[in-house]
Design an enzyme around this catalytic site. Sequence first.
Site, PDB file in Angstrom:
ATOM      1  N   ASP A  13       0.806  -1.233   0.000  1.00 47.26           N
ATOM      2  CA  ASP A  13       0.000   0.000   0.000  1.00 47.26           C
ATOM      3  C   ASP A  13       0.833   1.275   0.000  1.00 47.26           C
ATOM      4  OD1 ASP A  13      -2.205  -1.681   0.112  1.00 47.26           O
ATOM      5  OD2 ASP A  13      -2.251  -1.639   2.300  1.00 47.26           O
ATOM      6  N   LYS A  16       1.745   2.241  -5.100  1.00 45.53           N
ATOM      7  CA  LYS A  16       2.259   1.717  -6.377  1.00 45.53           C
ATOM      8  C   LYS A  16       1.311   2.036  -7.535  1.00 45.53           C
ATOM      9  CE  LYS A  16       2.295  -2.324  -4.385  1.00 45.53           C
ATOM     10  NZ  LYS A  16       2.072  -1.958  -2.975  1.00 45.53           N
ATOM     11  N   GLY A  40      -4.598  -4.158  -3.818  1.00 43.48           N
ATOM     12  CA  GLY A  40      -5.582  -3.112  -4.110  1.00 43.48           C
ATOM     13  C   GLY A  40      -4.791  -1.881  -4.483  1.00 43.48           C
ATOM     14  N   HIS A  41      -4.757  -1.556  -5.771  1.00 38.17           N
ATOM     15  CA  HIS A  41      -3.944  -0.436  -6.243  1.00 38.17           C
ATOM     16  C   HIS A  41      -4.859   0.713  -6.656  1.00 38.17           C
ATOM     17  CE1 HIS A  41      -0.342  -3.298  -7.203  1.00 38.17           C
ATOM     18  NE2 HIS A  41      -0.733  -3.327  -5.940  1.00 38.17           N
ATOM     19  N   GLN A 224       1.958  -5.951  -3.195  1.00 40.03           N
ATOM     20  CA  GLN A 224       2.421  -6.053  -1.796  1.00 40.03           C
ATOM     21  C   GLN A 224       3.724  -5.260  -1.633  1.00 40.03           C
ATOM     22  OE1 GLN A 224       1.410  -9.489  -3.301  1.00 40.03           O
ATOM     23  NE2 GLN A 224      -0.514  -8.492  -2.821  1.00 40.03           N
TER      24      GLN A 224
HETATM   25  P1  GDP Z   1      -0.822   0.421  -3.510  1.00 43.80           P
HETATM   26  O1  GDP Z   1      -1.394  -0.867  -3.064  1.00 43.80           O
HETATM   27  O2  GDP Z   1       0.661   0.497  -3.298  1.00 43.80           O
HETATM   28  O3  GDP Z   1      -1.197   0.796  -4.914  1.00 43.80           O
HETATM   29  O4  GDP Z   1      -1.444   1.545  -2.555  1.00 43.80           O
HETATM   30  P2  GDP Z   1      -2.999   1.659  -2.131  1.00 43.80           P
HETATM   31  O5  GDP Z   1      -3.774   2.171  -3.283  1.00 43.80           O
HETATM   32  O6  GDP Z   1      -3.468   0.420  -1.478  1.00 43.80           O
HETATM   33  O7  GDP Z   1      -2.890   2.726  -0.957  1.00 43.80           O
HETATM   34  C1  GDP Z   1      -2.382   3.986  -1.143  1.00 43.80           C
HETATM   35  C2  GDP Z   1      -3.468   4.995  -0.736  1.00 43.80           C
HETATM   36  O8  GDP Z   1      -2.879   6.274  -0.595  1.00 43.80           O
HETATM   37  C3  GDP Z   1      -4.544   5.162  -1.788  1.00 43.80           C
HETATM   38  O9  GDP Z   1      -5.757   5.469  -1.152  1.00 43.80           O
HETATM   39  C4  GDP Z   1      -4.059   6.358  -2.608  1.00 43.80           C
HETATM   40  O10 GDP Z   1      -5.108   7.052  -3.244  1.00 43.80           O
HETATM   41  C5  GDP Z   1      -3.419   7.185  -1.531  1.00 43.80           C
HETATM   42  N1  GDP Z   1      -2.270   8.015  -1.951  1.00 43.80           N
HETATM   43  C6  GDP Z   1      -1.306   7.724  -2.859  1.00 43.80           C
HETATM   44  N2  GDP Z   1      -0.366   8.686  -2.857  1.00 43.80           N
HETATM   45  C7  GDP Z   1      -0.728   9.594  -1.919  1.00 43.80           C
HETATM   46  C8  GDP Z   1      -0.142  10.790  -1.431  1.00 43.80           C
HETATM   47  O11 GDP Z   1       0.925  11.226  -1.837  1.00 43.80           O
HETATM   48  N3  GDP Z   1      -0.822  11.445  -0.437  1.00 43.80           N
HETATM   49  C9  GDP Z   1      -2.001  11.006   0.060  1.00 43.80           C
HETATM   50  N4  GDP Z   1      -2.585  11.702   1.022  1.00 43.80           N
HETATM   51  N5  GDP Z   1      -2.576   9.868  -0.381  1.00 43.80           N
HETATM   52  C10 GDP Z   1      -1.943   9.176  -1.344  1.00 43.80           C
HETATM   53  P1  IMO Z   2      -0.921  -4.116  -2.284  1.00 42.34           P
HETATM   54  O1  IMO Z   2      -0.480  -4.662  -3.614  1.00 42.34           O
HETATM   55  C1  IMO Z   2      -0.967  -4.545   2.054  1.00 42.34           C
HETATM   56  C2  IMO Z   2      -1.056  -8.610   3.646  1.00 42.34           C
HETATM   57  C3  IMO Z   2      -2.317  -9.057   4.357  1.00 42.34           C
HETATM   58  C4  IMO Z   2      -1.736 -10.055   5.340  1.00 42.34           C
HETATM   59  C5  IMO Z   2      -0.620 -10.709   4.539  1.00 42.34           C
HETATM   60  C6  IMO Z   2      -1.010 -12.024   3.886  1.00 42.34           C
HETATM   61  O2  IMO Z   2      -2.217  -3.407  -2.344  1.00 42.34           O
HETATM   62  O3  IMO Z   2       0.170  -3.335  -1.643  1.00 42.34           O
HETATM   63  P2  IMO Z   2      -2.592 -12.739   1.872  1.00 42.34           P
HETATM   64  O4  IMO Z   2      -3.944 -12.282   1.465  1.00 42.34           O
HETATM   65  O5  IMO Z   2      -1.540 -12.467   0.844  1.00 42.34           O
HETATM   66  O6  IMO Z   2      -2.586 -14.145   2.361  1.00 42.34           O
HETATM   67  O7  IMO Z   2      -2.221 -11.848   3.169  1.00 42.34           O
HETATM   68  O8  IMO Z   2      -0.252  -9.779   3.536  1.00 42.34           O
HETATM   69  N1  IMO Z   2      -1.281  -8.103   2.274  1.00 42.34           N
HETATM   70  C7  IMO Z   2      -1.210  -6.814   1.941  1.00 42.34           C
HETATM   71  N2  IMO Z   2      -1.004  -5.710   2.714  1.00 42.34           N
HETATM   72  N3  IMO Z   2      -1.077  -4.423   0.720  1.00 42.34           N
HETATM   73  C8  IMO Z   2      -1.255  -5.506  -0.066  1.00 42.34           C
HETATM   74  O9  IMO Z   2      -1.233  -5.435  -1.419  1.00 42.34           O
HETATM   75  C9  IMO Z   2      -1.362  -6.769   0.552  1.00 42.34           C
HETATM   76  N4  IMO Z   2      -1.562  -8.032   0.100  1.00 42.34           N
HETATM   77  C10 IMO Z   2      -1.487  -8.833   1.163  1.00 42.34           C
HETATM   78  O10 IMO Z   2      -2.947  -7.979   5.005  1.00 42.34           O
HETATM   79  O11 IMO Z   2      -1.136  -9.372   6.416  1.00 42.34           O
HETATM   80 MG    MG Z   3      -2.912  -1.565  -1.816  1.00 36.70          MG
END
Ligand code: GDP
Ligand code: IMO
Ligand code: MG
Length: 425
Positions: A13, A16, A40-41, A224
């Site tokens: 998270d 990416k 979840g991107h 991840q």
């Molecule tokens: P990913 O899994 O690495 O793609 O990241 P996620 O989408 O799960 O989580 C990142 C969260 O931070 C999302 O809700 C984005 O919309 C938000 N986000 C990304 N960059 C920034 C930033 O620079 N500032 C803030 N406040 N939110 C951000």
């Molecule tokens: P993105 O790509 C954050 C965490 C889960 C759990 C562990 C194992 O959005 O960054 P699993 O479902 O793989 O068996 O879970 O890994 N986890 C993540 N945490 N971002 C993710 O993906 C994750 N995918 C799995 O919360 O701790």
């Molecule tokens: Mg994510």
Amino acid sequence: MPVDIILGLQWGDEGKGKIVDVLSKQYKIIARFQGGPNAGHTLEFDGIKHVLHTIPSGIFHNSIINLIGNGVVIDPVILEKEIKSLYKYNINFSKSLFISRKAHLILPTHRILDAASEASKGNKKIGSTLKGIGPTYMDKTGRNGIRVGDIEKSNWINKYNQLKEKHLKLLNFYEVKIEFDLKKFEKEFFQAIDLINEMNIIDSEVFLHNEIKSNVNILAEGAQGSLLDIDFGSYPYVTSSNTTAAGACTGLGIPPNQLNNIIGIFKAYSTRVGSGPFPTELSNSIGKKIAKIGNEFGSTTGRSRRCGWLDLVSLKYAVRINGITKLIMMKSDVLSGIEKIKICVGYEMDGKKIDYFPYSIEKHSVIPIYKELKGWFEDLTKIENENEFPVNFKNYISYIEKELNIPISIISVGPNRKQTIFRNL
Ligand code: GDP
Ligand code: IMO
Ligand code: MG
């Protein structure tokens, strides 16, 4: 060399999805190499917010090919939902989405096994997203899995039934019993399989080799983060794939000598969702404030993300394991308004200071050692040029760069595509 990788350096998270979307224009192919719908991107632009789970984050750009690589595990039902939710954007899927024949399928019974395994662990739960990731990779390495290429064959249903029966027997080993309606799950599953069968299913490694030969730019998109890597993460509280750079080679069939930049993304602080050790976790009002301002809720499960200070020990480790050549810092805006910001610069282990990531980072093994820096109060979200950064934020950036010995090329100051600052380095 035409292949770059973008991957997370923390517990996932990091942002990416946003950055892959922002950088997409520089590439012809965006390829996911591991993980599955546990990811979840999030992408935000033009007033819309999108969360992608299986589809690579270049999907909103015309003329970019998005490849779901062999290292990914696919839940057909989730992929179908994702595809359908994008219909309104007039994406030409036949041109822009390719699926590897060698990617493994998550069956309904994989998800049920995941739930049973987690439920039986009591307070030792991994905190899995319960998407069936672990059991599917177990079948892959156990050489029992079903791959996308199988569904192109008429007799694959026998293989499916055999594996399903095995899973149902395995479920009996768990004391905790899980309620499920397999008929309903299977109906959805087979409907989704029909849709996938209409998609572009390809021998993705052959396709990529040809593109590499033609010098086409390719971006491998990680899911991840490095601290969730099956080998190098905080085992057993990890996911079931190699989230690190090597995973892009095995998950796409790209030879290591074709890699160019390996771009590491990290948040200006740390977060973790699910269970597992987290040395710099903040259980106080600052942690709550970061979670609130950063809107730290899981993009896949909606669970609260645990928040803490930036951990340079684990970041240095992730930089080394991946061979990071460029850094991107996300969510810098979230730290505005904190008077004193801490950065973990070492761990105390057995009464001694260490600066490496040890075998165990459990609470009883390590105590974080902090350096304190002055915070800043200015709002960063509207800044468009690095010259406008408050001086204390500049100091924060320089300190991290000095410690990691790699420049930070992009700084993100908000979730929107536009809130991205490219630095003149
Ligand atoms: P990913 O899994 O690495 O793609 O990241 P996620 O989408 O799960 O989580 C990142 C969260 O931070 C999302 O809700 C984005 O919309 C938000 N986000 C990304 N960059 C920034 C930033 O620079 N500032 C803030 N406040 N939110 C951000
Ligand atoms: P993105 O790509 C954050 C965490 C889960 C759990 C562990 C194992 O959005 O960054 P699993 O479902 O793989 O068996 O879970 O890994 N986890 C993540 N945490 N971002 C993710 O993906 C994750 N995918 C799995 O919360 O701790
Ligand atoms: Mg994510």
